[in-house]
Design a protein around this motif. Structure first.
Motif, PDB file in Angstrom:
ATOM      1  N   GLU A  30       0.817  -1.215   0.000  1.00 26.41           N
ATOM      2  CA  GLU A  30       0.000   0.000   0.000  1.00 26.41           C
ATOM      3  C   GLU A  30       0.850   1.265   0.000  1.00 26.41           C
ATOM      4  O   GLU A  30       0.583   2.217  -0.722  1.00 26.41           O
ATOM      5  N   GLN A  31       1.929   1.247   0.819  1.00 26.66           N
ATOM      6  CA  GLN A  31       2.724   2.471   0.940  1.00 26.66           C
ATOM      7  C   GLN A  31       3.388   2.873  -0.376  1.00 26.66           C
ATOM      8  O   GLN A  31       3.709   4.034  -0.591  1.00 26.66           O
ATOM      9  N   TYR A  32       3.612   1.885  -1.251  1.00 24.53           N
ATOM     10  CA  TYR A  32       4.225   2.207  -2.532  1.00 24.53           C
ATOM     11  C   TYR A  32       3.188   2.418  -3.631  1.00 24.53           C
ATOM     12  O   TYR A  32       3.521   2.693  -4.770  1.00 24.53           O
ATOM     13  N   SER A  33       1.901   2.204  -3.279  1.00 21.96           N
ATOM     14  CA  SER A  33       0.880   2.273  -4.315  1.00 21.96           C
ATOM     15  C   SER A  33       0.139   3.613  -4.319  1.00 21.96           C
ATOM     16  O   SER A  33      -0.567   3.924  -5.264  1.00 21.96           O
ATOM     17  N   LEU A  34       0.336   4.410  -3.246  1.00 21.06           N
ATOM     18  CA  LEU A  34      -0.435   5.652  -3.126  1.00 21.06           C
ATOM     19  C   LEU A  34      -0.274   6.578  -4.331  1.00 21.06           C
ATOM     20  O   LEU A  34      -1.253   7.047  -4.905  1.00 21.06           O
ATOM     21  N   LEU A  37      -1.961   5.095  -7.387  1.00 20.77           N
ATOM     22  CA  LEU A  37      -3.415   5.236  -7.322  1.00 20.77           C
ATOM     23  C   LEU A  37      -3.824   6.674  -7.616  1.00 20.77           C
ATOM     24  O   LEU A  37      -4.739   6.931  -8.406  1.00 20.77           O
ATOM     25  N   ALA A  38      -3.115   7.621  -6.990  1.00 17.01           N
ATOM     26  CA  ALA A  38      -3.454   9.030  -7.185  1.00 17.01           C
ATOM     27  C   ALA A  38      -3.317   9.411  -8.652  1.00 17.01           C
ATOM     28  O   ALA A  38      -4.209  10.036  -9.235  1.00 17.01           O
TER      29      ALA A  38
END
Lengths: 121, 233
Positions: A30-34, A37-38
């Protein structure tokens, strides 16, 4: 709907789906996907809401509004790459510390063993 | 009684390491020795173990900076009062160590660098290297506000406080020049003493000609980055 808009929507939607799927399967943290995603979210939003894209293009003086999508995508990519560079730096620092620690621990164990053998004699 | 440690970083120095260790034992019998084997693929580690000196085997080749830092962390962990770094290739004569650590005993300084250019010895570097050293020397002298004649010398002795500092902050690729800047920024006193160095006993130096320019540019850049860095003592 112009074909360029269809392409833009298809493209950003498939990236968004791919990212969500990677997160769901645990392949992307998740921490690398923000940022991913944005960026895909914003691109999708602007591809759908043509009116907003046109207004923004007018505001920054871009003659052909869809090319603004490239600029936005480029800025997001820069941010993502920079983010990665920071992460790589911190990983390599941690890796160095770990390797040094392993070396030091091995040396201390060896020393203990050596001292114990000597006191046995 | 001061606890003194000689740190010998070695990468594939199988041909030289035995000579270096026995010379240090002979000339500085009061010091402990630790060899940092930086992932050598030759017999360096075996030879050092055979001489029953302490050895730290790093799990892979980490580069001289990380290897040296390991040595300082070891010295810091075991509470040594003085650490001396001596290259594993035999170019730093052990009989000069007494001379190197003398200013530390007098408490006049925190870091002593053995310089080849203060009248001792007859070392004449190649033209390219000489130009490089001169440029570094000039820049470092300006930055540190004192005369630094041999900024790339890896023959050094450090006090306890400087050991602790370097255990936490040590530059990576070609660390000698940068270390001076960091130490100075942290407020340590640096002194140079004249030393005589030998040509390498065997094999090639790690800095080859094509790498020299890259080395120069990289270190200069790193030095300026160091000036911007926050340094905590």
């Amino acid at each position: 709907m112009q074909s360029v808009q269809v392409i833009a929507i298809t493209f950003s939607l498939s990236i968004l789906i791919a990212i969500v799927d990677l997160i769901r399967r645990g392949r992307l943290k998740e921490q690398y996907s923000l940022l991913w995603l944005a960026s895909s979210g914003v691109l999708l939003f602007l591809s759908i809401w043509r009116g907003l894209l046109d207004k923004m293009a007018q505001l920054v003086g871009v003659a052909y509004p869809p090319s603004l999508l490239f600029l936005i995508a480029f800025i997001f990519l820069l941010l993502i790459v920079l983010h990665f560079s920071v992460i790589i730096s911190s990983l390599s620092e941690k890796n160095k510390k770990l390797a040094q620690e392993i070396g030091l621990l091995k040396a201390l164990i060896e020393k203990k063993r050596f001292d114990a053998e000597r006191s046995d004699d | 009684m001061n606890k003194i440690l000689v740190i010998i970083p070695a990468y594939n120095e199988g041909a030289n390491i035995e000579g270096v260790i026995s010379a240090v034992r002979r000339d500085v019998p009061y010091a402990d020795i630790v060899v940092i084997n930086d992932g050598s693929t030759d017999a360096t580690s075996c030879i050092a173990k055979g001489l029953s000196s302490s050895i730290i085997d790093l799990p892979y080749n980490m580069g001289i900076g990380a290897a040296m830092q390991t040595g300082y962390r070891y010295a810091d962990m075991l509470g040594y009062d003085i650490a001396i770094q001596v290259d594993g290739d035999g170019q730093h004569p052990a009989h000069q160590i007494d001379r190197l650590i003398a200013p530390l005993f007098e408490g006049k300084t925190d870091v002593v660098i053995g310089s080849r250019f203060l009248g001792e010895g007859d070392y004449v570097p190649s033209l390219a290297r000489s130009i490089g050293i001169r440029i570094f020397s000039l820049i470092l002298s300006v930055i540190t506000w004192q005369r630094v004649t041999d900024p790339t010398s890896g023959f050094r002795a450090l006090s306890k406080e400087a050991i602790t500092f370097l255990a936490r902050n040590y530059p990576e690729d070609y660390p000698e020049v940068e270390a001076i800047v960091l130490l100075r920024k942290a407020g340590f006193r640096i002194t140079e003493v004249p030393v005589r160095m030998e040509a390498r006993l065997w094999g090639k130096s790690s800095i080859t000609y094509p790498k020299a320019l890259y080395y120069m540019v990289k270190v200069l850049l790193a030095v300026f980055v160091d000036l911007l860095k926050k340094v905590e003592r």
